[in-house]
Design an enzyme around this catalytic site. Structure first.
Site, PDB file in Angstrom:
ATOM      1  N   GLY A  13       0.483  -1.272  -0.100  1.00 58.52           N
ATOM      2  CA  GLY A  13       0.172   0.057  -0.191  1.00 58.52           C
ATOM      3  C   GLY A  13       0.503   1.038   0.134  1.00 58.52           C
ATOM      4  O   GLY A  13       2.216   0.688  -0.013  1.00 58.52           O
ATOM      5  N   THR A  38      -6.336  -2.681  -1.856  1.00 57.96           N
ATOM      6  CA  THR A  38      -5.611  -1.162  -2.412  1.00 57.96           C
ATOM      7  C   THR A  38      -4.885  -1.281  -2.403  1.00 57.96           C
ATOM      8  O   THR A  38      -4.489  -0.057  -3.030  1.00 57.96           O
ATOM      9  CB  THR A  38      -6.730  -0.285  -1.166  1.00 57.96           C
ATOM     10  OG1 THR A  38      -6.042  -1.064   0.519  1.00 57.96           O
ATOM     11  CG2 THR A  38      -8.290  -0.765  -0.416  1.00 57.96           C
ATOM     12  N   GLY A  39      -4.199  -1.987  -2.185  1.00 58.91           N
ATOM     13  CA  GLY A  39      -2.318  -1.762  -3.043  1.00 58.91           C
ATOM     14  C   GLY A  39      -2.060  -2.300  -3.879  1.00 58.91           C
ATOM     15  O   GLY A  39      -2.802  -3.032  -4.804  1.00 58.91           O
ATOM     16  N   GLY A 105      -0.747 -12.557  16.747  1.00 60.18           N
ATOM     17  CA  GLY A 105      -0.419 -14.077  16.774  1.00 60.18           C
ATOM     18  C   GLY A 105       0.945 -14.806  16.261  1.00 60.18           C
ATOM     19  O   GLY A 105       1.905 -15.351  16.794  1.00 60.18           O
ATOM     20  N   TYR A 148     -14.753   1.949  10.312  1.00 63.25           N
ATOM     21  CA  TYR A 148     -12.990   2.216   9.499  1.00 63.25           C
ATOM     22  C   TYR A 148     -12.833   2.119  11.097  1.00 63.25           C
ATOM     23  O   TYR A 148     -12.305   1.567  11.927  1.00 63.25           O
ATOM     24  CB  TYR A 148     -12.568   3.442   8.976  1.00 63.25           C
ATOM     25  CG  TYR A 148     -11.309   2.579   8.863  1.00 63.25           C
ATOM     26  CD1 TYR A 148     -10.256   2.327   8.594  1.00 63.25           C
ATOM     27  CD2 TYR A 148     -10.397   4.700   9.306  1.00 63.25           C
ATOM     28  CE1 TYR A 148      -8.922   2.762   8.410  1.00 63.25           C
ATOM     29  CE2 TYR A 148      -9.381   4.564   9.429  1.00 63.25           C
ATOM     30  CZ  TYR A 148      -8.001   3.699   8.783  1.00 63.25           C
ATOM     31  OH  TYR A 148      -7.340   4.106   8.802  1.00 63.25           O
ATOM     32  N   THR A 178      -2.057  11.522   6.354  1.00 62.83           N
ATOM     33  CA  THR A 178      -0.545  11.369   5.333  1.00 62.83           C
ATOM     34  C   THR A 178      -0.585  11.227   3.950  1.00 62.83           C
ATOM     35  O   THR A 178      -1.277  10.880   3.283  1.00 62.83           O
ATOM     36  CB  THR A 178       0.647  10.426   6.077  1.00 62.83           C
ATOM     37  OG1 THR A 178       0.810  10.437   7.395  1.00 62.83           O
ATOM     38  CG2 THR A 178       2.312  10.134   5.240  1.00 62.83           C
ATOM     39  N   ARG A 189      -9.481  10.148  -1.033  1.00 61.66           N
ATOM     40  CA  ARG A 189      -8.256  11.168   0.151  1.00 61.66           C
ATOM     41  C   ARG A 189      -8.292  13.049  -0.868  1.00 61.66           C
ATOM     42  O   ARG A 189      -7.526  13.150  -2.446  1.00 61.66           O
ATOM     43  CB  ARG A 189      -7.222  10.719   0.576  1.00 61.66           C
ATOM     44  CG  ARG A 189      -7.581   8.942   0.851  1.00 61.66           C
ATOM     45  CD  ARG A 189      -6.266   9.379   1.600  1.00 61.66           C
ATOM     46  NE  ARG A 189      -5.370   7.745   1.436  1.00 61.66           N
ATOM     47  CZ  ARG A 189      -5.206   6.955   2.165  1.00 61.66           C
ATOM     48  NH1 ARG A 189      -4.895   7.010   3.215  1.00 61.66           N
ATOM     49  NH2 ARG A 189      -4.370   6.145   1.035  1.00 61.66           N
TER      50      ARG A 189
END
Ligand code: NAD
Length: 320
Positions: A13, A38-39, A105, A148, A178, A189
């Site tokens: 991503g 999404t990446g 984990g 989210y 960012t 965005r």
């Protein structure tokens, strides 16, 4: 870096790819795990072929296995832009819950340090300004953004429980907005949207009256903050972001000016539960990590605009 062998979930991503790049430059071996929701492999294609870099295509919500030793797990897998998480609401809740469970984990099995990429969105539409880590937030648990916000709040809780119950060496970083190269032009965005519109000379679409504020941090500063936290013993949560606050209208006008564009500003509807203000208090990051952002808004935006100009130009060139 203390860590030698690092797993970066969501490594293909935007933020993950910059982390992989920096970690490799610092001599670490990097295992990038991503399902490319999404990446994209394109974000790390310049790293593929390096002896200390490996990409594993895997969905963190399913079975997760990494052979060999691991010193550090940076858990960055999750859709992050509102457009993405509203398109993938259940996948976002699953990666924040099951994905975090599996990443924790993995850290537990390997005896590795674990860093959770949390978000300023845990503060919701904040009633305290600027936001300090001690503020508990103002989140609508059934609003559209909750997939989210609540997934990240759950992830923070699970991370804390693993620290307390299983003794895993965990840390939580609350990242504020960012930006930088490798954001997708259509990820929804504000910065990629404004830059794309300015570069193409199309109207720049500001939501509401544009008075809502955001504080924007250049990617290199965020990466430095995350890696400084990873290298420390601090558990957080700690805010990483740039406290210089801009209204959305100011941001749109600044991008238009820096891009040398004459795009008009157009006002469009504001999304539901869109926060009115957002600014990190970064005194904890300074006190505990000695970190503060170094790159000013003009420098960061100019670098971003020039990367987008090249990208958009390449995409519009006819294939030969
Ligand atoms: P991004 O969408 O570019 O990257 C997220 C990556 O996670 C993608 O490569 C995606 O394919 C991968 N992913 C999603 N679900 C997965 C799954 N189930 N299994 C494996 N991989 C999966 O977003 P980003 O901006 O780089 O954000 C990265 C992380 O940082 C996210 O956890 C986000 O919440 C956090 N964060 C980012 C910002 C920001 O401003 N960019 C702010 C706050 C928090």
């Amino acid at each position: 870096m203390r860590a030698h062998r690092v797993v970066v979930t969501g490594g293909a991503g935007f933020l993950g790819s910059h982390l992989c790049e920096r970690l490799l430059a610092e001599g670490a071996t990097v295992i990038c795990m991503d399902n490319f929701l999404t990446g994209s492999p394109v974000n790390v294609e310049h790293l593929i072929g390096r002896p200390r870099f490996r990409v594993i295509e895997c969905d963190l919500t399913g079975y997760v296995h990494v052979p060999g030793e691991v010193d550090l797990v940076l858990h960055f897998a999750s859709a992050a832009s509102p457009t993405d998480y509203l398109r993938h609401p259940i996948a976002t809740l699953k990666v924040g819950s099951l994905g975090t469970l599996h990443a924790l984990g993995l850290a537990r099995e390997k005896g590795a340090r674990f860093v959770l990429a949390s978000t300023s969105e845990v503060y919701g539409d904040p009633l305290e300004h600027p936001q300090r880590e001690t503020y508990w937030g103002n989140v609508n648990p059934v609003g559209p953004r909750s997939v989210y916000d609540e997934a990240k709040r759950f992830a923070e809780s699970l991370t804390t429980a693993y620290r307390q119950s299983h003794g895993v060496d965990t840390a939580i970083v609350r990242i504020f907005n960012t930006y930088g190269p490798r954001m997708r032009p259509h990820d929804g965005r504000a910065i990629p949207t404004f830059v794309r519109q300015a570069v193409h000379g199309r109207p720049i679409t500001v939501t509401g009256d544009g008075s809502q504020t955001r504080s924007i941090c250049y990617v290199d500063d965020t990466v430095q903050g995350v890696l400084t936290l990873a290298d420390s013993d601090f558990e957080g949560p700690v805010n990483i972001g740039n406290p210089s606050e801009l209204s959305m209208l100011e941001l749109a006008q600044t991008i238009r000016d820096l891009a040398g564009s004459s795009s008009p500003i157009e006002f469009v509807d504001r999304p539901v539960d869109d926060p009115a203000v957002r600014r990190p208090d970064t005194s904890l990051a300074l006190a505990r990590l000695g970190w503060r952002p170094e790159i000013d808004v003009t420098t960061g935006l100019l670098r971003t605009i020039s990367w987008f100009e090249q990208e958009l130009l390449e995409k519009s060139r006819p294939a030969s």
